[in-house]
Enzyme design. Structure first.
Site, PDB file in Angstrom:
ATOM      1  N   TYR A 180     -12.357  -1.697  -3.650  1.00  0.00           N
ATOM      2  CA  TYR A 180     -12.880  -1.932  -2.303  1.00  0.00           C
ATOM      3  C   TYR A 180     -14.412  -1.859  -2.249  1.00  0.00           C
ATOM      4  O   TYR A 180     -14.977  -1.584  -1.187  1.00  0.00           O
ATOM      5  CB  TYR A 180     -12.271  -0.931  -1.321  1.00  0.00           C
ATOM      6  N   LYS A 224       0.826  -1.217   0.000  1.00  0.00           N
ATOM      7  CA  LYS A 224       0.000   0.000   0.000  1.00  0.00           C
ATOM      8  C   LYS A 224       0.864   1.272   0.000  1.00  0.00           C
ATOM      9  O   LYS A 224       2.066   1.231   0.302  1.00  0.00           O
ATOM     10  CB  LYS A 224      -0.928  -0.038   1.221  1.00  0.00           C
ATOM     11  N   HIS A 239      -2.199  -5.356   1.554  1.00  0.00           N
ATOM     12  CA  HIS A 239      -3.501  -6.004   1.333  1.00  0.00           C
ATOM     13  C   HIS A 239      -3.269  -7.430   0.889  1.00  0.00           C
ATOM     14  O   HIS A 239      -2.326  -7.707   0.160  1.00  0.00           O
ATOM     15  CB  HIS A 239      -4.294  -5.275   0.229  1.00  0.00           C
ATOM     16  N   GLU A 282     -10.033 -10.009  -7.601  1.00  0.00           N
ATOM     17  CA  GLU A 282      -9.038  -8.955  -7.374  1.00  0.00           C
ATOM     18  C   GLU A 282      -7.880  -9.040  -8.374  1.00  0.00           C
ATOM     19  O   GLU A 282      -7.375  -8.014  -8.831  1.00  0.00           O
ATOM     20  CB  GLU A 282      -8.523  -9.043  -5.934  1.00  0.00           C
ATOM     21  N   ASN A 312      -2.065   0.267   6.876  1.00  0.00           N
ATOM     22  CA  ASN A 312      -1.499  -0.970   7.425  1.00  0.00           C
ATOM     23  C   ASN A 312      -0.641  -1.730   6.417  1.00  0.00           C
ATOM     24  O   ASN A 312      -0.476  -2.945   6.508  1.00  0.00           O
ATOM     25  CB  ASN A 312      -2.604  -1.841   8.027  1.00  0.00           C
TER      26      ASN A 312
HETATM   27  N1  UDP Z   1      -9.773  -0.357   7.398  1.00  0.00           N
HETATM   28  C1  UDP Z   1      -9.884   0.855   8.076  1.00  0.00           C
HETATM   29  N2  UDP Z   1     -10.627   0.897   9.242  1.00  0.00           N
HETATM   30  C2  UDP Z   1     -11.244  -0.213   9.733  1.00  0.00           C
HETATM   31  C3  UDP Z   1     -11.125  -1.430   9.049  1.00  0.00           C
HETATM   32  C4  UDP Z   1     -10.376  -1.471   7.885  1.00  0.00           C
HETATM   33  O1  UDP Z   1      -9.351   1.870   7.644  1.00  0.00           O
HETATM   34  O2  UDP Z   1     -11.894  -0.119  10.791  1.00  0.00           O
HETATM   35  C5  UDP Z   1      -9.005  -0.399   6.138  1.00  0.00           C
HETATM   36  C6  UDP Z   1      -7.640  -1.097   6.277  1.00  0.00           C
HETATM   37  O3  UDP Z   1      -6.710  -0.459   5.398  1.00  0.00           O
HETATM   38  C7  UDP Z   1      -7.960  -2.505   5.818  1.00  0.00           C
HETATM   39  C8  UDP Z   1      -8.954  -2.226   4.687  1.00  0.00           C
HETATM   40  O4  UDP Z   1      -9.732  -1.142   5.170  1.00  0.00           O
HETATM   41  O5  UDP Z   1      -6.800  -3.195   5.398  1.00  0.00           O
HETATM   42  C9  UDP Z   1      -9.870  -3.363   4.324  1.00  0.00           C
HETATM   43  O6  UDP Z   1     -10.503  -3.823   5.499  1.00  0.00           O
HETATM   44  P1  UDP Z   1     -10.644  -5.379   5.793  1.00  0.00           P
HETATM   45  O7  UDP Z   1     -11.595  -5.537   6.923  1.00  0.00           O
HETATM   46  O8  UDP Z   1     -10.959  -6.109   4.527  1.00  0.00           O
HETATM   47  O9  UDP Z   1      -9.186  -5.776   6.327  1.00  0.00           O
HETATM   48  P2  UDP Z   1      -8.015  -6.656   5.662  1.00  0.00           P
HETATM   49  O10 UDP Z   1      -8.677  -7.727   4.839  1.00  0.00           O
HETATM   50  O11 UDP Z   1      -7.187  -5.718   4.824  1.00  0.00           O
HETATM   51  O12 UDP Z   1      -7.252  -7.204   6.808  1.00  0.00           O
HETATM   52 MG    MG Z   2     -10.120  -7.592   3.375  1.00  0.00          MG
END
Ligand code: UDP
Ligand code: MG
Length: 139
Positions: free
Chosen positions: A50, A10, A116, A127, A113
């Site tokens: 997303y 990212k 992805h 994806e 974070n």
């Molecule tokens: N995210 C965020 N706030 C939240 C949860 C997720 O900003 O409370 C962002 C974060 O960058 C995350 C992405 O949205 O990686 C997608 O969320 P997901 O729940 O799919 O998490 P991941 O699969 O990336 O662990």
């Molecule tokens: Mg996810």
């Protein structure tokens, strides 16, 4: 056939020159890189990627962030690529991520974070097709 997953390094990680460090961990885990390129998504492209999160309160901020700078997208392959890469990434919230995971080490916060990874083989297929055509993925 071996499984594939989509990885994104990212913008927060690209900005801090962590691409090589993250790819090194991916390779060390035994995941094979089958495709790799830089992308700088615009807001609409980030929203499309997303789309599954479009009703979440964090959607607008997340898509602003994901379109704020370049990212690297990759297709990774292994027998159990989806779970293997999710384990290497660590939990979404960096404070919940296990020691040794990419997010534990590099994530700035729950949004920024660093990485992805697809959460299922079905989503991985969608994806991968979002970013790559057949000719861009090696066998
Ligand atoms: N995210 C965020 N706030 C939240 C949860 C997720 O900003 O409370 C962002 C974060 O960058 C995350 C992405 O949205 O990686 C997608 O969320 P997901 O729940 O799919 O998490 P991941 O699969 O990336 O662990
Ligand atoms: Mg996810």
């Amino acid at each position: 056939m071996a499984q594939q997953t989509l990885a994104i390094i990212k913008p927060d990680a690209i900005e801090r020159n962590l691409m090589g460090e993250i790819l090194k961990r991916i390779e060390a885990t035994g995941l094979r890189v089958r495709a790799l390129k830089m992308v700088h998504m615009d807001k609409e492209q980030a929203k499309g990627f997303y789309a599954v999160h479009s009703d979440k309160p964090f959607f607008d901020s997340l898509t602003d962030y994901m379109s704020s700078g370049p990212a690297a997208v990759a297709v990774l392959e292994a027998e159990n690529a989806v779970d293997a890469y999710r384990s290497l990434m660590g939990a979404t919230k960096p404070e919940e991520a296990e020691v040794g995971t990419i997010r534990k080490e590099f994530a700035l916060d729950i949004e920024k974070n660093s990485v992805h990874g697809s959460d299922s083989p079905e989503n991985a297929e969608r994806e991968i097709n979002y970013f790559f055509n057949q000719l861009e993925i090696v066998n």
